[in-house]
Design a protein around this motif. Sequence first.
Motif, PDB file in Angstrom:
ATOM      1  N   VAL A   1       0.850  -1.022  -0.009  1.00  0.00           N
ATOM      2  CA  VAL A   1      -0.081   0.056  -0.061  1.00  0.00           C
ATOM      3  C   VAL A   1       0.958   1.219   0.119  1.00  0.00           C
ATOM      4  N   ILE A   2       0.805   2.116  -1.021  1.00  0.00           N
ATOM      5  CA  ILE A   2       1.428   3.480  -1.228  1.00  0.00           C
ATOM      6  C   ILE A   2       0.554   4.674  -0.946  1.00  0.00           C
ATOM      7  N   ILE A   3       0.944   5.321  -0.077  1.00  0.00           N
ATOM      8  CA  ILE A   3       0.006   6.382   0.544  1.00  0.00           C
ATOM      9  C   ILE A   3       1.080   7.815   0.289  1.00  0.00           C
ATOM     10  N   GLY A   4       0.809   8.620  -0.769  1.00  0.00           N
ATOM     11  CA  GLY A   4       1.583   9.916  -1.017  1.00  0.00           C
ATOM     12  C   GLY A   4       1.696   9.887  -2.584  1.00  0.00           C
ATOM     13  N   GLN A   5       2.496  10.881  -3.279  1.00  0.00           N
ATOM     14  CA  GLN A   5       2.521  11.219  -4.558  1.00  0.00           C
ATOM     15  C   GLN A   5       3.920  10.250  -5.040  1.00  0.00           C
ATOM     16  N   LYS A   6       3.558   9.497  -6.097  1.00  0.00           N
ATOM     17  CA  LYS A   6       4.507   8.454  -6.642  1.00  0.00           C
ATOM     18  C   LYS A   6       5.752   9.193  -7.061  1.00  0.00           C
ATOM     19  N   GLU A   7       5.837  10.298  -7.418  1.00  0.00           N
ATOM     20  CA  GLU A   7       7.245  10.843  -7.700  1.00  0.00           C
ATOM     21  C   GLU A   7       7.900  11.282  -6.524  1.00  0.00           C
ATOM     22  N   ILE A   8       7.267  11.714  -5.410  1.00  0.00           N
ATOM     23  CA  ILE A   8       7.946  11.911  -4.351  1.00  0.00           C
ATOM     24  C   ILE A   8       8.678  10.726  -3.715  1.00  0.00           C
ATOM     25  N   VAL A   9       7.862   9.663  -3.675  1.00  0.00           N
ATOM     26  CA  VAL A   9       8.388   8.388  -2.990  1.00  0.00           C
ATOM     27  C   VAL A   9       9.571   7.714  -4.037  1.00  0.00           C
ATOM     28  N   ALA A  10       9.460   7.714  -5.135  1.00  0.00           N
ATOM     29  CA  ALA A  10      10.363   7.326  -6.019  1.00  0.00           C
ATOM     30  C   ALA A  10      11.530   8.018  -5.818  1.00  0.00           C
ATOM     31  N   GLU A  11      11.457   9.570  -5.821  1.00  0.00           N
ATOM     32  CA  GLU A  11      12.561  10.294  -5.494  1.00  0.00           C
ATOM     33  C   GLU A  11      13.303  10.285  -4.220  1.00  0.00           C
ATOM     34  N   THR A  12      12.467   9.918  -3.349  1.00  0.00           N
ATOM     35  CA  THR A  12      12.940   9.561  -1.890  1.00  0.00           C
ATOM     36  C   THR A  12      13.857   8.306  -1.801  1.00  0.00           C
ATOM     37  N   ILE A  13      13.427   7.336  -2.635  1.00  0.00           N
ATOM     38  CA  ILE A  13      14.120   5.829  -2.620  1.00  0.00           C
ATOM     39  C   ILE A  13      15.269   5.981  -3.145  1.00  0.00           C
ATOM     40  N   THR A  14      15.373   7.076  -4.506  1.00  0.00           N
ATOM     41  CA  THR A  14      16.605   7.005  -5.214  1.00  0.00           C
ATOM     42  C   THR A  14      17.657   7.835  -4.381  1.00  0.00           C
TER      43      THR A  14
ATOM     44  N   SER B   1      -2.539  10.462   7.765  1.00  0.00           N
ATOM     45  CA  SER B   1      -1.164  11.378   7.214  1.00  0.00           C
ATOM     46  C   SER B   1      -0.657  12.210   7.755  1.00  0.00           C
ATOM     47  N   SER B   2      -1.474  12.839   8.742  1.00  0.00           N
ATOM     48  CA  SER B   2      -0.634  14.022   9.561  1.00  0.00           C
ATOM     49  C   SER B   2       0.257  13.351  10.573  1.00  0.00           C
ATOM     50  N   LEU B   3       0.188  12.030  10.813  1.00  0.00           N
ATOM     51  CA  LEU B   3       0.870  11.600  11.906  1.00  0.00           C
ATOM     52  C   LEU B   3       2.386  11.876  11.801  1.00  0.00           C
ATOM     53  N   GLY B   4       2.874  11.584  10.599  1.00  0.00           N
ATOM     54  CA  GLY B   4       4.457  11.763  10.383  1.00  0.00           C
ATOM     55  C   GLY B   4       4.969  13.098  10.828  1.00  0.00           C
ATOM     56  N   LYS B   5       4.488  14.073  10.216  1.00  0.00           N
ATOM     57  CA  LYS B   5       4.967  15.414  10.723  1.00  0.00           C
ATOM     58  C   LYS B   5       4.576  15.627  12.276  1.00  0.00           C
ATOM     59  N   THR B   6       3.658  15.033  12.845  1.00  0.00           N
ATOM     60  CA  THR B   6       3.183  15.237  14.250  1.00  0.00           C
ATOM     61  C   THR B   6       4.775  14.936  14.725  1.00  0.00           C
ATOM     62  N   LEU B   7       5.045  13.491  14.494  1.00  0.00           N
ATOM     63  CA  LEU B   7       6.123  12.957  14.973  1.00  0.00           C
ATOM     64  C   LEU B   7       7.492  13.310  14.618  1.00  0.00           C
ATOM     65  N   GLY B   8       7.528  14.321  13.798  1.00  0.00           N
ATOM     66  CA  GLY B   8       8.875  14.815  13.356  1.00  0.00           C
ATOM     67  C   GLY B   8       9.691  13.957  12.369  1.00  0.00           C
ATOM     68  N   LEU B   9       8.997  13.190  11.709  1.00  0.00           N
ATOM     69  CA  LEU B   9       9.434  12.220  10.551  1.00  0.00           C
ATOM     70  C   LEU B   9       9.715  13.093   9.102  1.00  0.00           C
ATOM     71  N   VAL B  10      10.666  12.585   8.622  1.00  0.00           N
ATOM     72  CA  VAL B  10      10.833  13.108   7.156  1.00  0.00           C
ATOM     73  C   VAL B  10      11.031  11.918   5.916  1.00  0.00           C
ATOM     74  N   GLY B  11      10.481  12.337   4.975  1.00  0.00           N
ATOM     75  CA  GLY B  11      11.042  11.246   3.851  1.00  0.00           C
ATOM     76  C   GLY B  11      10.061   9.975   3.949  1.00  0.00           C
ATOM     77  N   LEU B  12      10.575   8.954   3.145  1.00  0.00           N
ATOM     78  CA  LEU B  12       9.766   7.923   2.926  1.00  0.00           C
ATOM     79  C   LEU B  12       9.626   7.066   4.337  1.00  0.00           C
TER      80      LEU B  12
ATOM     81  N   PHE C   1       4.429   5.440   2.958  1.00  0.00           N
ATOM     82  CA  PHE C   1       4.239   6.983   2.912  1.00  0.00           C
ATOM     83  C   PHE C   1       5.076   7.835   2.973  1.00  0.00           C
ATOM     84  N   VAL C   2       5.100   9.020   2.323  1.00  0.00           N
ATOM     85  CA  VAL C   2       6.261   9.943   2.432  1.00  0.00           C
ATOM     86  C   VAL C   2       5.615  11.106   3.140  1.00  0.00           C
ATOM     87  N   VAL C   3       6.543  11.743   4.318  1.00  0.00           N
ATOM     88  CA  VAL C   3       6.349  12.956   4.883  1.00  0.00           C
ATOM     89  C   VAL C   3       7.163  14.067   4.386  1.00  0.00           C
ATOM     90  N   LYS C   4       6.419  15.079   3.764  1.00  0.00           N
ATOM     91  CA  LYS C   4       7.042  16.000   2.982  1.00  0.00           C
ATOM     92  C   LYS C   4       7.791  16.997   3.910  1.00  0.00           C
TER      93      LYS C   4
END
Length: 440
Positions: free
Chosen positions: A69-82, A364-375, A436-439
């Motif tokens: 299951v992928i949550i977020g924009q596919k371009e962002i996720v792919a760029e993060t992995i790269t 989806s807002s949980l990532g920012k709340t926890l201070g997480l960044v990226g994939l 999922f990706v945290v911008k």
Amino acid sequence: MLHYILQTVVFQLLFLMLYDVFLRNETFFNCNRIYLLFTAVLSLILPFLQINSFNKIIPQDYIFKLPEVIIGQKEIVAETITKTDLTKVSSGFTFHWEHVIYLGSVITLILFVFKLSKLIILVFKSPKTKFKQAFLIQIINSKTAYSFFNYIFIGDKIYPEEKQTIIAHELEHVKEKHSIDLLFFEILKIIFWFNPLIYLYQNRIANLHEFIADFKAVKSSNKTFYYQNLLSQVFDTKKVSFINPFFKQSLIKKRIIMLSKQKSKQKNVLKYLLLVPVIFGMLLYTSCANEEKTTNDELLDSNSKNAVDEIVEEEILEIEEVASFYEIDEVPKYPGCETLTTNDELRKCFSNNLNKIIAKNFNSSLGKTLGLVGLQKIDVSFTINKLGKIEKVNVKAPHPELKEEAKRLIGLIPDVIPGKQNGKVVNVAFFLPIQFVVKE
């Protein structure tokens, strides 16, 4: 690697316990020698053995790998992995606990080579004479007595009347090729220097060598004089683990006890049959453990190899069906999917509905709340039991609150119609990866 090491240690511990409790005090010395060498080797190869028929003895859950299951924009996720992959490549050397093992092995090898070189130098520098199958190496100003392969080292300060008994004893070590056994365990110590059971194994077989040499040497000499010779003094024996010393203070009492002991009754040889159920139990364990490991590896490897391609090609939250590891007669049916007839259709329907639950309810807002960044990656496993209910939920996530969020989402799955195999209701285990990706 860690799993292999732990299995090896456990197996060696069981083999040594069996030896110490039932076999150590028997006079079947050659059988005990074979036992120690055989079980030492067997403990190293057992973790790799797998008998498929054993897997049928213990009922197992049928396992499905659900599509990621992928949550977020596919371009962002792919760029993060790269970016992550490029960072790993450019970061250079990364310390790992296995490096400690390699370093320890190198140090142990260096120490072994140092001791061996000293022994070789002693052979070439000291006076020597040929005696039967061996060479007698005279050690100047010493009371040392030991052997290594076909070399018998004997100090020039040993009394002449004692030399005959000592040489006869050491000659038995040469004939029996005991140095090969000790060198075998030296190699194991280099590789598994961190495993204390290897040292116990070497100690057991070194003691056994002395018992064997005593029993054979005493046949060609006076038994009383042999005892007196053992008790007369303790020589300054070198502490080298791959030689056979004649006198070792901690062992003298045991050697005398074994010499004076009556031969074991032939019926006691049946004790070696205790090895059969022990090995059977180990094979049963490794077969089941290896099957489970293979299952998990196939699930995870399939996911990791195609991760980037799947992310780029899929639409947001779109799921591509992945074949399950086990094929069962009737897969679990999600409510509303009962009218479908084939397993492939039922799997896809199950996956699509599960995907909708996660996409709709994931915070989806949980990532920012926890201070997480990226994939961020979450791995979830759960079981649908024979009643169609969710149980045994396990989550691996980078933060405790993400674990709780994943468990909450799995808890939203309604009861389903359980799966069947051969007409019987069975448990079905599921593996579900979430990304999922945290911008920033």
